[in-house]
Design an enzyme around this catalytic site. Structure first.
Site, short mmCIF file in Angstrom:
data_model
loop_
_atom_site.label_atom_id
_atom_site.label_comp_id
_atom_site.label_asym_id
_atom_site.label_seq_id
_atom_site.Cartn_x
_atom_site.Cartn_y
_atom_site.Cartn_z
N THR A 15 0.83 -1.21 0.00
CA THR A 15 0.00 0.00 0.00
C THR A 15 0.87 1.26 0.00
O THR A 15 0.71 2.15 -0.84
CB THR A 15 -0.91 0.00 1.25
OG1 THR A 15 -1.68 -1.20 1.25
CG2 THR A 15 -1.83 1.20 1.28
N LYS A 195 2.70 3.85 18.46
CA LYS A 195 2.91 5.26 18.10
C LYS A 195 3.06 6.13 19.35
O LYS A 195 3.90 7.04 19.39
CB LYS A 195 1.74 5.74 17.24
CG LYS A 195 1.69 5.04 15.89
CD LYS A 195 0.33 5.22 15.23
CE LYS A 195 0.26 4.60 13.86
NZ LYS A 195 -1.12 4.48 13.34
P1 NAP Z 1 1.51 -3.89 2.92
O1 NAP Z 1 0.53 -3.35 1.96
O2 NAP Z 1 1.23 -5.20 3.60
O3 NAP Z 1 2.92 -3.99 2.14
C1 NAP Z 1 4.03 -4.66 2.66
C2 NAP Z 1 5.05 -4.85 1.56
O4 NAP Z 1 6.21 -5.47 2.11
C3 NAP Z 1 4.58 -5.75 0.42
O5 NAP Z 1 5.09 -5.32 -0.80
C4 NAP Z 1 5.16 -7.12 0.79
O6 NAP Z 1 5.42 -7.94 -0.34
C5 NAP Z 1 6.47 -6.70 1.44
N1 NAP Z 1 6.89 -7.68 2.44
C6 NAP Z 1 6.30 -7.94 3.63
N2 NAP Z 1 6.95 -8.91 4.27
C7 NAP Z 1 7.98 -9.28 3.47
C8 NAP Z 1 9.01 -10.25 3.56
N3 NAP Z 1 9.12 -11.06 4.61
N4 NAP Z 1 9.89 -10.35 2.55
C9 NAP Z 1 9.79 -9.56 1.45
N5 NAP Z 1 8.83 -8.61 1.30
C10 NAP Z 1 7.94 -8.49 2.31
O7 NAP Z 1 1.80 -2.85 4.10
P2 NAP Z 1 1.63 -1.26 4.06
O8 NAP Z 1 0.24 -0.91 4.43
O9 NAP Z 1 2.22 -0.73 2.83
O10 NAP Z 1 2.52 -0.86 5.33
C11 NAP Z 1 3.92 -0.84 5.25
C12 NAP Z 1 4.47 -0.21 6.53
O11 NAP Z 1 3.97 1.12 6.65
C13 NAP Z 1 4.06 -0.93 7.82
O12 NAP Z 1 5.10 -0.81 8.77
C14 NAP Z 1 2.85 -0.12 8.29
O13 NAP Z 1 2.63 -0.20 9.68
C15 NAP Z 1 3.30 1.27 7.90
N6 NAP Z 1 2.24 2.26 7.71
C16 NAP Z 1 1.16 1.97 6.96
C17 NAP Z 1 0.18 2.94 6.77
C18 NAP Z 1 -1.08 2.67 5.97
O14 NAP Z 1 -1.98 3.50 6.01
N7 NAP Z 1 -1.16 1.57 5.25
C19 NAP Z 1 0.34 4.20 7.35
C20 NAP Z 1 1.49 4.47 8.11
C21 NAP Z 1 2.43 3.49 8.27
P3 NAP Z 1 4.21 -8.48 -1.28
O15 NAP Z 1 3.71 -7.25 -2.00
O16 NAP Z 1 4.84 -9.45 -2.20
O17 NAP Z 1 3.19 -9.06 -0.35
N1 HSE Z 2 -2.95 0.79 10.55
C1 HSE Z 2 -2.56 2.13 10.83
C2 HSE Z 2 -3.78 2.93 11.21
C3 HSE Z 2 -1.90 2.73 9.61
O1 HSE Z 2 -4.90 2.48 10.94
O2 HSE Z 2 -3.62 4.01 11.80
C4 HSE Z 2 -1.33 4.12 9.89
O3 HSE Z 2 -0.23 4.04 10.74
#
Ligand code: NAP
Ligand code: HSE
Length: 338
Positions: A15, A195
């Site tokens: 994402t 956080k």
């Molecule tokens: P996500 O959609 O689950 O994406 C994770 C990515 O990392 C995917 O591309 C996945 O590969 C890859 N990955 C995960 N485990 C792996 C492994 N063991 N080896 C190789 N690749 C791996 O997560 P996200 O929502 O982007 O979040 C990423 C980070 O940002 C997290 O720490 C989350 O807490 C943080 N965050 C998210 C948000 C939000 O709103 N989503 C906001 C703030 C912070 P595949 O694509 O092949 O599955």
């Molecule tokens: N899962 C987290 C939330 C993403 O819902 O706030 C942003 O850090």
């Protein structure tokens, strides 16, 4: 002579990672290109910005080829190890991963102290809080802080107010890209606690232990529609709030669902928005609010940190020691939902 684009190593293109790459493509003023993109499943369909010939399952190769590393994969074990590997190689690291910062702080601390780690996106996504708390607000001694820190919970609670069921609201929060890969981290309050632990360490006491915050964390999974309705009939709202405040000569750090009267600044924050109220002895009350989850708002903060890292500006600075706990200060009391 043509300038070489800086090489960015991406650990994760889900994402946040894929949205970051889309944003980077639109920004001709940021002279950087992905040199390697780590994923788990190289055969998954991805947006065109996730350049196919840069996709790999070899994390060491991504780190070795990069000028700076972006950790956007999540989790605490492999992600933490890879961040430490990159830092040990002298690379600046940008991360959106609050779990790893909360749970592996001691290992990361020497690098944090050198300003090599950037993590604005880890708390309140693209809404700036790490910058203000480690910058402009350091001119005041902090007295207390209360914040909505999880977009998924805030979205679910807002939807419950509209009569949507808990399960439907959670499913939609996942579809919208707000929830963690394991959504129990959101709804059981641990993501907000991660956080809050980071904020508490940056503004109040750098030695606050994750386990102590975890032990004082409650989420929203036990809330019933009747509790939400009753709060609304009383003119207020239920929100998941993390607080740091002085009591019994110590900084108290806790996350729980609370009743907020309509006049409270945090009560207006609905959907995926987050908000933070900070009280400082000189500055008084400061309120910061905006999107707290989602692809683009998070990518915005990751890009801002990337720009800072490429310019070799230092990341957020640590407190040298705990701020003394004020002894005769009466903190705001929020109504915890039993
Ligand atoms: P996500 O959609 O689950 O994406 C994770 C990515 O990392 C995917 O591309 C996945 O590969 C890859 N990955 C995960 N485990 C792996 C492994 N063991 N080896 C190789 N690749 C791996 O997560 P996200 O929502 O982007 O979040 C990423 C980070 O940002 C997290 O720490 C989350 O807490 C943080 N965050 C998210 C948000 C939000 O709103 N989503 C906001 C703030 C912070 P595949 O694509 O092949 O599955
Ligand atoms: N899962 C987290 C939330 C993403 O819902 O706030 C942003 O850090």
């Amino acid at each position: 002579m043509t300038q070489q684009a800086a090489k960015i190593g991406l650990l994760g293109a889900g994402t946040v990672g894929s949205s970051f790459l889309e944003l980077l493509e639109q920004r001709s003023d940021v002279f950087a290109k992905p040199s390697g993109i780590l994923v788990r499943d190289p055969n998954k369909a991805r947006s065109a910005s996730v350049v196919a010939d840069k996709v790999t399952t070899d994390p060491e190769a991504v780190i070795a080829a990069a000028d700076i590393v972006l950790e956007l994969m999540g989790g605490t074990d492999l992600a933490g190890d890879l961040i430490l590997t990159a830092l040990a190689q002298g690379k600046r690291v940008v991360t959106a991963n609050k779990a790893v910062l909360a749970e592996r702080w001691q290992e990361l601390r020497p690098y944090l102290a050198q300003g090599l780690l950037y993590f604005e996106a880890a708390v309140m996504a693209g809404t700036p809080v790490i910058g203000p708390l480690t910058g402009a607000l350091r001119g005041s001694s902090p007295l207390e802080l209360h914040a909505i820190l999880n977009g998924t919970c805030n979205y679910i609670l807002s939807q419950l107010e509209l009569g949507v069921t808990y399960q439907e609201a959670l499913k939609e929060a996942q579809r919208l890209g707000y929830a963690e890969a394991d959504p129990s981290l959101d709804v059981e309050g641990f993501d907000a606690a991660h956080k809050l632990t980071i904020l508490a360490r940056l503004a109040f006491d750098p030695d606050i232990a994750w386990e102590s915050v975890k032990a004082r964390t409650r989420g929203i999974s036990q809330l019933t529609p009747a509790i939400i309705k009753e709060a609304m009939e009383d003119g207020g709202r239920v929100r998941l709030v993390g607080s740091v405040y002085p009591q019994d000569g110590a900084w108290q750090v806790e996350v729980c669902p609370v009743y907020l009267p309509a006049a409270h600044p945090l009560a207006a924050e609905a959907s995926n928005r987050n908000g933070l109220v900070f009280y400082g002895d000189a500055v008084g009350q400061v309120f910061i609010a905006g999107a707290g989850a989602g692809a683009l708002p998070t990518a915005s903060a990751v890009l801002a940190d990337t720009i800072a890292a490429l310019a070799a500006r230092p990341g957020p600075s640590l407190l040298p020691a705990a701020v003394p706990v004020p002894l005769d200060y009466q903190a705001e009391k929020l109504g915890e939902i039993a």
